[in-house]
Design an enzyme around this catalytic site. Structure first.
Site, PDB file in Angstrom:
ATOM      1  N   GLU A 133       0.827  -1.216   0.000  1.00  0.00           N
ATOM      2  CA  GLU A 133       0.000   0.000   0.000  1.00  0.00           C
ATOM      3  C   GLU A 133       0.859   1.264   0.000  1.00  0.00           C
ATOM      4  OE1 GLU A 133      -3.635  -0.329   2.259  1.00  0.00           O
ATOM      5  OE2 GLU A 133      -3.519  -2.492   2.123  1.00  0.00           O
TER       6      GLU A 133
HETATM    7  C1  LIG Z   1       2.660  -9.608   0.275  1.00  0.00           C
HETATM    8  C2  LIG Z   1       2.150  -8.563  -0.690  1.00  0.00           C
HETATM    9  C3  LIG Z   1       0.785  -8.345  -0.796  1.00  0.00           C
HETATM   10  C4  LIG Z   1       0.304  -7.409  -1.712  1.00  0.00           C
HETATM   11  N1  LIG Z   1      -1.065  -7.276  -1.863  1.00  0.00           N
HETATM   12  C5  LIG Z   1      -1.539  -6.514  -2.882  1.00  0.00           C
HETATM   13  C6  LIG Z   1      -2.939  -6.492  -3.181  1.00  0.00           C
HETATM   14  O1  LIG Z   1      -3.746  -7.141  -2.496  1.00  0.00           O
HETATM   15  N2  LIG Z   1      -3.365  -5.743  -4.228  1.00  0.00           N
HETATM   16  C7  LIG Z   1      -2.514  -5.020  -5.000  1.00  0.00           C
HETATM   17  O2  LIG Z   1      -2.970  -4.367  -5.940  1.00  0.00           O
HETATM   18  N3  LIG Z   1      -1.173  -5.003  -4.739  1.00  0.00           N
HETATM   19  C8  LIG Z   1      -0.667  -5.742  -3.710  1.00  0.00           C
HETATM   20  N4  LIG Z   1       0.688  -5.761  -3.446  1.00  0.00           N
HETATM   21  C9  LIG Z   1       1.582  -4.960  -4.265  1.00  0.00           C
HETATM   22  C10 LIG Z   1       2.248  -3.804  -3.511  1.00  0.00           C
HETATM   23  O3  LIG Z   1       1.320  -2.790  -3.257  1.00  0.00           O
HETATM   24  C11 LIG Z   1       3.447  -3.331  -4.365  1.00  0.00           C
HETATM   25  O4  LIG Z   1       4.419  -4.349  -4.294  1.00  0.00           O
HETATM   26  C12 LIG Z   1       4.028  -2.014  -3.884  1.00  0.00           C
HETATM   27  O5  LIG Z   1       3.133  -0.950  -4.134  1.00  0.00           O
HETATM   28  C13 LIG Z   1       5.367  -1.690  -4.585  1.00  0.00           C
HETATM   29  O6  LIG Z   1       5.275  -1.852  -5.958  1.00  0.00           O
HETATM   30  P1  LIG Z   1       6.394  -2.723  -6.738  1.00  0.00           P
HETATM   31  O7  LIG Z   1       6.533  -4.006  -6.013  1.00  0.00           O
HETATM   32  O8  LIG Z   1       6.051  -2.750  -8.176  1.00  0.00           O
HETATM   33  O9  LIG Z   1       7.748  -1.914  -6.541  1.00  0.00           O
HETATM   34  P2  LIG Z   1       8.270  -0.721  -7.460  1.00  0.00           P
HETATM   35  O10 LIG Z   1       7.204   0.278  -7.676  1.00  0.00           O
HETATM   36  O11 LIG Z   1       8.938  -1.290  -8.662  1.00  0.00           O
HETATM   37  O12 LIG Z   1       9.380  -0.081  -6.517  1.00  0.00           O
HETATM   38  C14 LIG Z   1      10.704  -0.605  -6.418  1.00  0.00           C
HETATM   39  C15 LIG Z   1      11.505   0.375  -5.564  1.00  0.00           C
HETATM   40  O13 LIG Z   1      11.579   1.649  -6.234  1.00  0.00           O
HETATM   41  C16 LIG Z   1      11.118   2.665  -5.372  1.00  0.00           C
HETATM   42  N5  LIG Z   1      10.464   3.723  -6.126  1.00  0.00           N
HETATM   43  C17 LIG Z   1       9.543   3.598  -7.127  1.00  0.00           C
HETATM   44  N6  LIG Z   1       9.154   4.812  -7.557  1.00  0.00           N
HETATM   45  C18 LIG Z   1       9.840   5.727  -6.820  1.00  0.00           C
HETATM   46  C19 LIG Z   1       9.885   7.148  -6.780  1.00  0.00           C
HETATM   47  N7  LIG Z   1       9.116   7.905  -7.566  1.00  0.00           N
HETATM   48  N8  LIG Z   1      10.724   7.747  -5.893  1.00  0.00           N
HETATM   49  C20 LIG Z   1      11.485   7.015  -5.062  1.00  0.00           C
HETATM   50  N9  LIG Z   1      11.497   5.665  -5.049  1.00  0.00           N
HETATM   51  C21 LIG Z   1      10.665   5.029  -5.906  1.00  0.00           C
HETATM   52  C22 LIG Z   1      10.135   1.948  -4.441  1.00  0.00           C
HETATM   53  O14 LIG Z   1       9.909   2.694  -3.262  1.00  0.00           O
HETATM   54  C23 LIG Z   1      10.852   0.639  -4.211  1.00  0.00           C
HETATM   55  O15 LIG Z   1      11.828   0.811  -3.230  1.00  0.00           O
HETATM   56  C24 LIG Z   1       1.193  -6.661  -2.514  1.00  0.00           C
HETATM   57  C25 LIG Z   1       2.583  -6.866  -2.374  1.00  0.00           C
HETATM   58  C26 LIG Z   1       3.051  -7.820  -1.499  1.00  0.00           C
HETATM   59  C27 LIG Z   1       4.537  -8.050  -1.414  1.00  0.00           C
END
Ligand SMILES: Cc1cc2nc3c(=O)[nH]c(=O)nc-3n(C[C@H](O)[C@H](O)[C@H](O)COP(=O)(O)OP(=O)(O)OC[C@H]3O[C@@H](n4cnc5c(N)ncnc54)[C@H](O)[C@@H]3O)c2cc1C
Length: 407
Positions: A379
């Site tokens: 989130e």
């Molecule tokens: C156990 C689990 C349950 C989940 N449940 C759900 C669910 O029910 N529904 C759903 O829709 N999603 C769900 N998620 C997804 C979760 O919300 C995302 O994993 C999270 O928002 C991060 O997105 P990402 O993994 O694509 O990382 P990315 O967006 O690729 O980020 C990778 C890194 O880059 C950094 N980063 C990215 N953009 C920026 C920026 N502009 N400035 C600085 N740093 C940045 C991030 O902070 C992070 O450190 C779940 C994830 C997990 C692990």
């Protein structure tokens, strides 16, 4: 101590309300008897605790904030945060299940649903007859959610045909009702990438919906997480949630509210770590006395207690602002950022206090650390919380605000 006329302590802000006590009392009894004892075992097996989820439904906790007229418990946000904290202190995986069902799936329907949709979809979710999930994230669109590529194409009769995929969906493998976010319109020249995004309520048995295998996660192992794939998935037009093409704003509001729950979840996990560490420190002796009497250990416990207390106050304040209908966006981001980072630190401190035993699975603090680590990612990551807080701060100062009246 100030006392009221009947001799009881005068209430202060942050105390449990009578309503909250009425909910938390039976919940604590249930968690102590039926949930906490099996948490380590479920962490090892990854088994989804369906029977426990059904029991929580009987306690009214699968429709926590759903109004009573739709079959829910109608709890205020502060009480809901206390419930989430309590469940997390017993079992983080169960907490994520409950939080995502309530705040993401039902929360989105409550926020954007028409009266007919509220009457149709909320009661079975609130009674726990159907489990809910929420699908926003994709393999190429997490923090940058507006980059989502799942397409919903409208046919002449108003049916939408959805193609694409979702990643990391909590309850992906076990949910009966999904809220799925998809692009109905390509962004037009000069428009924001979030334009053209819509949301749909989708039944779990809809042809064209396939669920991936459970993800093998670092923690929260008995919470179900899978990918979803949609191939020609046909969804009737009356499943469109909110205004076509304008759902991104709703998505952001769902996440804003969900962050209060994730902050509460972090506090519950940190609290459980403090309980284990403090009890251990009073029993374990080194150099002729309980290690709690060595300042290096005692100060760790003091830091944990201080930061968890501060995290809870930030979280309850964000919930109170939301309950009052006031702007809570930056307050929720601050609560989530602080609670999640401090809870992970608290779990790390607990491992340190237990020494070698902290590294042994049986002693629970390792699981708490692994479970808490998700709260810094889900989130909205720490970095995204910083962005939200910084943007609100810049707007505030640009408008002549001061630190004393932060939004
Ligand atoms: C156990 C689990 C349950 C989940 N449940 C759900 C669910 O029910 N529904 C759903 O829709 N999603 C769900 N998620 C997804 C979760 O919300 C995302 O994993 C999270 O928002 C991060 O997105 P990402 O993994 O694509 O990382 P990315 O967006 O690729 O980020 C990778 C890194 O880059 C950094 N980063 C990215 N953009 C920026 C920026 N502009 N400035 C600085 N740093 C940045 C991030 O902070 C992070 O450190 C779940 C994830 C997990 C692990």
């Amino acid at each position: 101590m100030t006392t009221s006329s009947d001799g009881t302590a005068a209430p202060v802000w942050g105390d449990l309300s009578d309503d909250a006590r009425a909910v938390l009392g039976p919940l604590r009894e249930f968690l102590d008897a039926e949930v906490r004892p099996g948490a380590t075992h479920r962490d090892a097996t990854g088994e989804f605790p369906r029977a426990i989820v059904d029991e929580l439904a009987r306690l009214g906790l699968l429709g926590m904030q759903v109004p009573e007229r739709y079959g829910g418990a109608g709890l205020d946000g502060e009480t809901a945060a206390r419930v989430i904290e309590e469940i997390a202190a017993a079992d983080g995986s169960l907490c994520l299940t409950v939080a995502s069902h309530n705040s993401l799936c039902s929360g989105h329907i409550m926020l954007a649903g028409s009266e007919a949709q509220l009457e149709r979809f909320l009661p079975p979710l609130a009674r726990g007859e159907r489990l809910g999930a929420w699908g926003l994230t994709e393999s190429g669109a997490g923090s940058d959610a507006a980059a989502l590529r799942t397409r919903a194409t409208e046919e002449a009769d108003g049916t939408f045909v959805i193609d694409g995929s979702k990643a990391f969906i909590t309850q992906g493998g076990v949910a009966d009702t999904f809220v799925i976010v998809a692009r109905t319109d390509a962004p037009t020249e000069g428009a924001h990438p979030s334009d053209g995004v819509s949301a749909f309520v989708v039944d779990g048995d809809t042809p064209g919906l396939s669920r991936g295998l459970p993800e093998k996660k670092l923690g929260l192992k008995s919470s179900d997480t899978t990918a979803l794939t949609f191939e020609g998935m046909r969804v009737p037009g009356d499943r469109l949630l909110g205004t076509r093409g304008a759902a991104f704003r709703d998505v952001m509001r769902v996440l804003d509210a969900g962050r209060i729950g994730i902050a509460a979840m972090a506090i519950g996990l940190g609290r459980a770590a403090l309980d284990v560490a403090a009890r251990y420190a009073l029993e374990r002796e080194a150099f002729g006395r309980p290690i709690a009497h060595h300042q290096g250990v005692a100060f760790k416990l003091a830091e944990m207690a201080t930061e968890l207390d501060a995290a809870r106050l930030l979280t309850l304040r964000a919930a109170a602002l939301k309950d009052a209908g006031r702007d809570f966006v930056a307050a929720a981001a601050r609560a989530k950022l602080f609670a999640s980072t401090r809870a992970v630190q608290a779990c790390d401190n607990a491992i340190q206090v237990l020494g070698g035993y902290g590294y042994i699975e049986e002693y629970e603090v390792g699981r708490l650390w692994r479970d808490a680590r998700l709260t810094r990612i889900g989130e909205g990551t720490d970095e995204i919380q910083h962005l939200i807080i910084a943007r609100a701060l810049i707007r505030h100062y640009a408008a002549g605000g001061r630190a004393i009246d932060l939004p």
